[in-house]
Motif scaffolding. Structure first.
Motif, PDB file in Angstrom:
ATOM      1  N   ILE A   1       0.837  -1.203   0.000  1.00 18.63           N
ATOM      2  CA  ILE A   1       0.000   0.000   0.000  1.00 18.63           C
ATOM      3  C   ILE A   1       0.872   1.253   0.000  1.00 18.63           C
ATOM      4  N   GLU A   2       1.952   1.239   0.761  1.00 18.38           N
ATOM      5  CA  GLU A   2       2.866   2.394   0.791  1.00 18.38           C
ATOM      6  C   GLU A   2       3.465   2.635  -0.595  1.00 18.38           C
TER       7      GLU A   2
ATOM      8  N   GLY B   1      -2.680 -12.690   6.050  1.00 17.51           N
ATOM      9  CA  GLY B   1      -2.992 -11.281   5.837  1.00 17.51           C
ATOM     10  C   GLY B   1      -4.110 -11.034   4.846  1.00 17.51           C
ATOM     11  N   PHE B   2      -4.831 -12.087   4.463  1.00 21.21           N
ATOM     12  CA  PHE B   2      -5.860 -11.960   3.421  1.00 21.21           C
ATOM     13  C   PHE B   2      -6.956 -10.974   3.804  1.00 21.21           C
ATOM     14  N   GLU B   3      -7.534 -11.114   4.986  1.00 21.35           N
ATOM     15  CA  GLU B   3      -8.639 -10.240   5.392  1.00 21.35           C
ATOM     16  C   GLU B   3      -8.193  -8.790   5.492  1.00 21.35           C
ATOM     17  N   GLN B   4      -7.007  -8.577   6.023  1.00 19.95           N
ATOM     18  CA  GLN B   4      -6.497  -7.208   6.113  1.00 19.95           C
ATOM     19  C   GLN B   4      -6.287  -6.624   4.719  1.00 19.95           C
ATOM     20  N   ALA B   5      -5.800  -7.442   3.792  1.00 20.14           N
ATOM     21  CA  ALA B   5      -5.603  -6.982   2.419  1.00 20.14           C
ATOM     22  C   ALA B   5      -6.922  -6.544   1.797  1.00 20.14           C
ATOM     23  N   LEU B   6      -7.994  -7.269   2.086  1.00 18.06           N
ATOM     24  CA  LEU B   6      -9.307  -6.886   1.581  1.00 18.06           C
ATOM     25  C   LEU B   6      -9.707  -5.503   2.098  1.00 18.06           C
ATOM     26  N   ASN B   7      -9.479  -5.264   3.379  1.00 16.89           N
ATOM     27  CA  ASN B   7      -9.829  -3.969   3.972  1.00 16.89           C
ATOM     28  C   ASN B   7      -9.001  -2.834   3.364  1.00 16.89           C
TER      29      ASN B   7
ATOM     30  N   GLN C   1      -9.845   0.777   0.754  1.00 14.68           N
ATOM     31  CA  GLN C   1      -9.365   2.138   0.963  1.00 14.68           C
ATOM     32  C   GLN C   1      -8.603   2.683  -0.240  1.00 14.68           C
ATOM     33  N   TYR C   2      -8.065   1.786  -1.065  1.00 21.75           N
ATOM     34  CA  TYR C   2      -7.243   2.199  -2.210  1.00 21.75           C
ATOM     35  C   TYR C   2      -7.708   1.455  -3.466  1.00 21.75           C
TER      36      TYR C   2
END
Length: 242
Positions: free
Chosen positions: A22-23, A41-47, A51-52
């Motif tokens: 993301i950065e 980290g799949f669920e966090q990646a979805l969130n 946002q982006y």
């Protein structure tokens, strides 16, 4: 205009990898990434994707890292239920290729179920090049009408992919001259990269760690951002434009 896709593998691998990707997109020149459906980290990646939304999201099919999505597999997992290490596929091996098809299809379906419209598909550790697995990879790409990473000899003029694929990002985006030299041969190119912040999960599970931070620094460096903002003949894009 010539088309350049800068794609980060491993979205969903871990928090550090997710934040690094993301950065690189938010503060740098990264345009695309491919998501792993089977990693912590799949669920966090979805969130983060919500946002982006301008970051192109493809599918990063896994066969050599983490646990599979399906639970009824026998030949592509070890005694602990994890995918076999990529070294297993370097010599002679016996596996049920139907299991690969079923597992990769399940990974695609898991990502589709989130509402994501994937831009393309590729494989972790270039697993499509093991044995005869490329046929499975291309069959699934055709079933879901997805462009593919051009990491194989492409003889199908109708297949949606870039003209070129390069995994040594640093040698290409060092200067306007090195960038333009690549496009003497190609009209569209994918540059593979692996930006990340290092976290404990990455240190414990990947052999490729510290160089990811250097890739992140390069992708967000003011000189590199200026290189692309000033270029008149090369545009940064995603697989949606292929």
């Amino acid at each position: 205009m010539k088309k350049l896709i800068i794609n980060a593998d491993d979205f969903g691998y871990s928090a550090g990898v997710n934040y690094g990707i993301i950065e690189a997109h938010k503060e740098g020149v990264l345009t695309s990434t491919t998501m792993m459906a089977n990693m912590p980290g799949f669920e966090q990646a979805l969130n983060l994707h919500e946002q982006y939304p301008d970051l192109g999201i493809g599918i990063h099919l896994a066969l050599t890292t983490g646990k599979p999505v399906l639970s009824n597999l026998k030949t592509i997992i070890d005694v602990d239920g994890n995918f076999r290490n990529q070294a297993y596929y370097k010599g002679s091996f016996i596996i049920d290729e139907q299991e690969i098809y079923d597992e990769w299809k399940a990974q695609i379906e898991k990502i589709l179920a989130t509402g994501i419209k994937p831009t393309h598909v590729d494989t972790h550790h270039h697993a499509n090049l093991f044995g005869d697995f490329n046929a499975i990879y291309l069959k699934l790409a055709d079933e879901y009408h997805l462009p593919v990473r051009n990491n194989f000899t492409n003889t199908d003029s109708n297949r949606r992919t870039t003209d070129g694929f390069i995994y040594t990002m640093e040698t290409v985006i060092q200067s306007s001259e090195t960038l333009e030299k690549v496009f003497e041969e190609y009209n569209s190119v994918e540059l593979m990269c692996h930006p990340a912040f290092i976290d404990k999960f990455l240190l414990n599970h990947s052999s490729y760690t510290y160089p990811r931070t250097e890739e992140l620094e390069l992708l967000t460096h003011p000189r590199i951002k200026t290189l692309f903002s000033n270029h008149k003949t090369i545009e940064l894009t995603t697989f949606e434009s292929i």
